[in-house]
Motif scaffolding. Sequence first.
Motif, mmCIF file in Angstrom:
data_model
loop_
_atom_site.group_PDB
_atom_site.id
_atom_site.type_symbol
_atom_site.label_atom_id
_atom_site.label_comp_id
_atom_site.label_asym_id
_atom_site.label_seq_id
_atom_site.Cartn_x
_atom_site.Cartn_y
_atom_site.Cartn_z
ATOM 1 N N ASN A 54 -0.488 -9.220 22.053
ATOM 2 C CA ASN A 54 -0.813 -9.097 23.474
ATOM 3 C C ASN A 54 -2.158 -9.686 23.866
ATOM 4 O O ASN A 54 -2.333 -10.117 25.000
ATOM 5 N N VAL A 55 -3.124 -9.640 22.953
ATOM 6 C CA VAL A 55 -4.515 -9.836 23.380
ATOM 7 C C VAL A 55 -4.735 -11.202 24.034
ATOM 8 O O VAL A 55 -5.379 -11.287 25.095
ATOM 9 N N GLY A 56 -4.163 -12.256 23.471
ATOM 10 C CA GLY A 56 -4.335 -13.589 24.059
ATOM 11 C C GLY A 56 -3.795 -13.667 25.481
ATOM 12 O O GLY A 56 -4.538 -13.968 26.433
ATOM 13 N N PRO A 57 -2.497 -13.356 25.671
ATOM 14 C CA PRO A 57 -1.929 -13.400 27.018
ATOM 15 C C PRO A 57 -2.631 -12.467 28.010
ATOM 16 O O PRO A 57 -2.797 -12.827 29.181
ATOM 17 N N VAL A 58 -3.053 -11.294 27.551
ATOM 18 C CA VAL A 58 -3.704 -10.348 28.462
ATOM 19 C C VAL A 58 -5.059 -10.888 28.928
ATOM 20 O O VAL A 58 -5.402 -10.814 30.113
ATOM 21 N N VAL A 59 -5.811 -11.476 28.001
ATOM 22 C CA VAL A 59 -7.107 -12.061 28.373
ATOM 23 C C VAL A 59 -6.889 -13.238 29.321
ATOM 24 O O VAL A 59 -7.572 -13.357 30.355
ATOM 25 N N GLU A 60 -5.917 -14.071 29.012
ATOM 26 C CA GLU A 60 -5.630 -15.225 29.886
ATOM 27 C C GLU A 60 -5.301 -14.780 31.296
ATOM 28 O O GLU A 60 -5.772 -15.339 32.276
ATOM 29 N N ARG A 61 -4.453 -13.744 31.362
ATOM 30 C CA ARG A 61 -4.059 -13.273 32.687
ATOM 31 C C ARG A 61 -5.249 -12.685 33.443
ATOM 32 O O ARG A 61 -5.391 -12.887 34.653
ATOM 33 N N ALA A 62 -6.112 -11.962 32.723
ATOM 34 C CA ALA A 62 -7.284 -11.371 33.379
ATOM 35 C C ALA A 62 -8.191 -12.469 33.939
ATOM 36 O O ALA A 62 -8.732 -12.349 35.045
ATOM 37 N N LEU A 63 -8.350 -13.553 33.175
ATOM 38 C CA LEU A 63 -9.180 -14.659 33.652
ATOM 39 C C LEU A 63 -8.525 -15.320 34.870
ATOM 40 O O LEU A 63 -9.186 -15.564 35.887
ATOM 41 N N ARG A 64 -7.215 -15.562 34.762
ATOM 42 C CA ARG A 64 -6.517 -16.250 35.843
ATOM 43 C C ARG A 64 -6.549 -15.414 37.128
ATOM 44 O O ARG A 64 -6.893 -15.914 38.191
ATOM 45 N N GLN A 65 -6.235 -14.131 36.987
ATOM 46 C CA GLN A 65 -6.207 -13.272 38.190
ATOM 47 C C GLN A 65 -7.564 -13.167 38.865
ATOM 48 O O GLN A 65 -7.646 -12.949 40.064
ATOM 49 N N SER A 66 -8.608 -13.291 38.087
ATOM 50 C CA SER A 66 -9.949 -13.172 38.671
ATOM 51 C C SER A 66 -10.433 -14.517 39.188
ATOM 52 O O SER A 66 -11.498 -14.597 39.794
ATOM 53 N N GLY A 67 -9.665 -15.572 38.937
ATOM 54 C CA GLY A 67 -10.078 -16.908 39.349
ATOM 55 C C GLY A 67 -11.285 -17.389 38.569
ATOM 56 O O GLY A 67 -12.135 -18.121 39.078
ATOM 57 N N THR A 68 -11.383 -16.933 37.327
ATOM 58 C CA THR A 68 -12.532 -17.286 36.506
ATOM 59 C C THR A 68 -12.079 -18.176 35.347
ATOM 60 O O THR A 68 -11.051 -17.906 34.736
ATOM 61 N N ALA A 69 -12.850 -19.200 35.067
ATOM 62 C CA ALA A 69 -12.601 -19.980 33.853
ATOM 63 C C ALA A 69 -13.471 -19.391 32.753
ATOM 64 O O ALA A 69 -14.517 -18.792 33.037
ATOM 65 N N ALA A 70 -13.026 -19.531 31.503
ATOM 66 C CA ALA A 70 -13.805 -18.971 30.397
ATOM 67 C C ALA A 70 -15.255 -19.476 30.452
ATOM 68 O O ALA A 70 -16.192 -18.751 30.123
#
Lengths: 376, 169
Positions: A54-70
């Motif tokens: 889960n951790v990869g997809p969950v982090v990706e989604r959190a970044l995307r939803q916040s409109g933030t790039a790593a």
Amino acid sequence: MLILGIESSCDETAAAVVRDGSEVLSNVVSSQIALHADYGGVVPELAAREHSRNVGPVVERALRQSGTAAGDLDAVAVTSRPGLIPCLLVGLNYGKGMALAGGLPLLAVNHFTAHVYSCLLEHPDVLRQSENFPLLALVVSGGHTSLLLVEADGRAEVVGRTIDDAAGEAFDKGAKILGLGYPGGPLIERAAAGGDGEKFRFPRGLTGGGGKPVRPEDRFNFSFSGVKTALLYRVRELAEPPTGEQLSDLAASYQEAIVEVLARKTLAAAQKYRVPTVLVSGGVACNRALRERLQASVEAPDRRLLLASPTYCTDNAAMVAGIAFHDLRHGLLAGLATDAAARLETRLKPVSFAPHFRGNRAPVGAPPYLLPLPAG
Amino acid sequence: MSTASLVVTTNSEAETVRLATRLAEVLRDGDTVGLQGDLGVGKTVLAKALAARLGVEEPVTSPTFGLVMEYRRSEHSRLCHLDMYRLENAEQALAFGVEECLFAPDAITLVEWPERIEPLLQPALRKGDEKLLYIIMEHGGGDRRRIVLPEHWAKRFAEFACINQTGIY
């Protein structure tokens, strides 16, 4: 300051992006309840495997939803303790990888104090005035039932704790005895709806009921193993497993016994320490009967009660990214050698979100963070 | 289980605690204690009393959530308190590192719900290994508990003349 938080201490993989300690830009939780329901609880190795997935997809989604790039992040915060070691390691190592790859500061978060902070995500104003301190926090979940006192300078002391089972564990085991399944809290709450909470008188541990005197050191401590045993005996006396009204009455009476003790001890501690602010968080704080009882008994003209929203009561990463902001502004960074720990340390470190926190000592070579609190 | 057993009946939680203080006297590093019994029978009560008597100063709480709780009982010895309630099988316990506790030479290990990891204890059970104290606790009505201790521990108990068929002294 934009912080990515990662949480994997138990059965939730979660990630969130939070700005300046309270502005939650995204909050993603991948619930594994369905997976664990078959087992009546969290199975660590199974959970660790799920976290890895889960951790990869969950982090990706959190970044995307916040409109933030790593690349926009200022730091990565990860829960490092306490919890199930194989689970903690998944989040911790993922966070280390991101920090290393992005050249970002890493912040190691204590899951227990993060739960306390979950109330402050929505009420950051509390942190701006030392008159709101000391805070009394009730953290009540599957793994914890503790009362924490936090002074304006950040000193934090556990003034009450369970001496046997946590309240969430009592709900889980009670639900099992009643044949309701897992997780116990919501199932008992549902079964209790419409039931008579006074029908059965279950013991109230460490309250002096039943003629057992309470030792002074147990005044704010909790005990939930007696109520569980009492429920077991009551159910065993029945000719067949409880259903209908009887089940409702049993669930309501059991819930009442737990809720009453939590509310009574929280009020007693709030009065003893004369706190102007009481915080309540953790998974069991979702329970509506508990919320209503606390509002009726603990809230007062000179005492503010802050109940975490249900979203932030259960495990989440917004509280992790939120509390970590204060470590970041004080320059309290974690190294890549940070390890996971199963248990809560006996003596807690001062918490950096307190208004008069001055730090333990400046870490060697740390950048001159010490940022002011955001105005608001 | 081994062939014969010692059965001790306790009539109250206080008596169970007293039995624990006696048992603690005969435990040594390397021993593993299995505590089998239903929900609410008092496994954690017995474990807490054992821990307190074995030099653990911190509060001992239910390990159900954390699975393994480790305490220092002296500079060179640990007390491991395991709860296998949430596990389905021995593989899950191995994946979690349970072998770092069972029969570890620098620890006394208490295992609640040992039946969940029976394959890991079976060899010791079969040969009547002196390092395994497998205790079965049963509800006996009200506060009464029936506590079954393995016969092959009689020798250790006898050393201290503290426990026999008729009870605890």
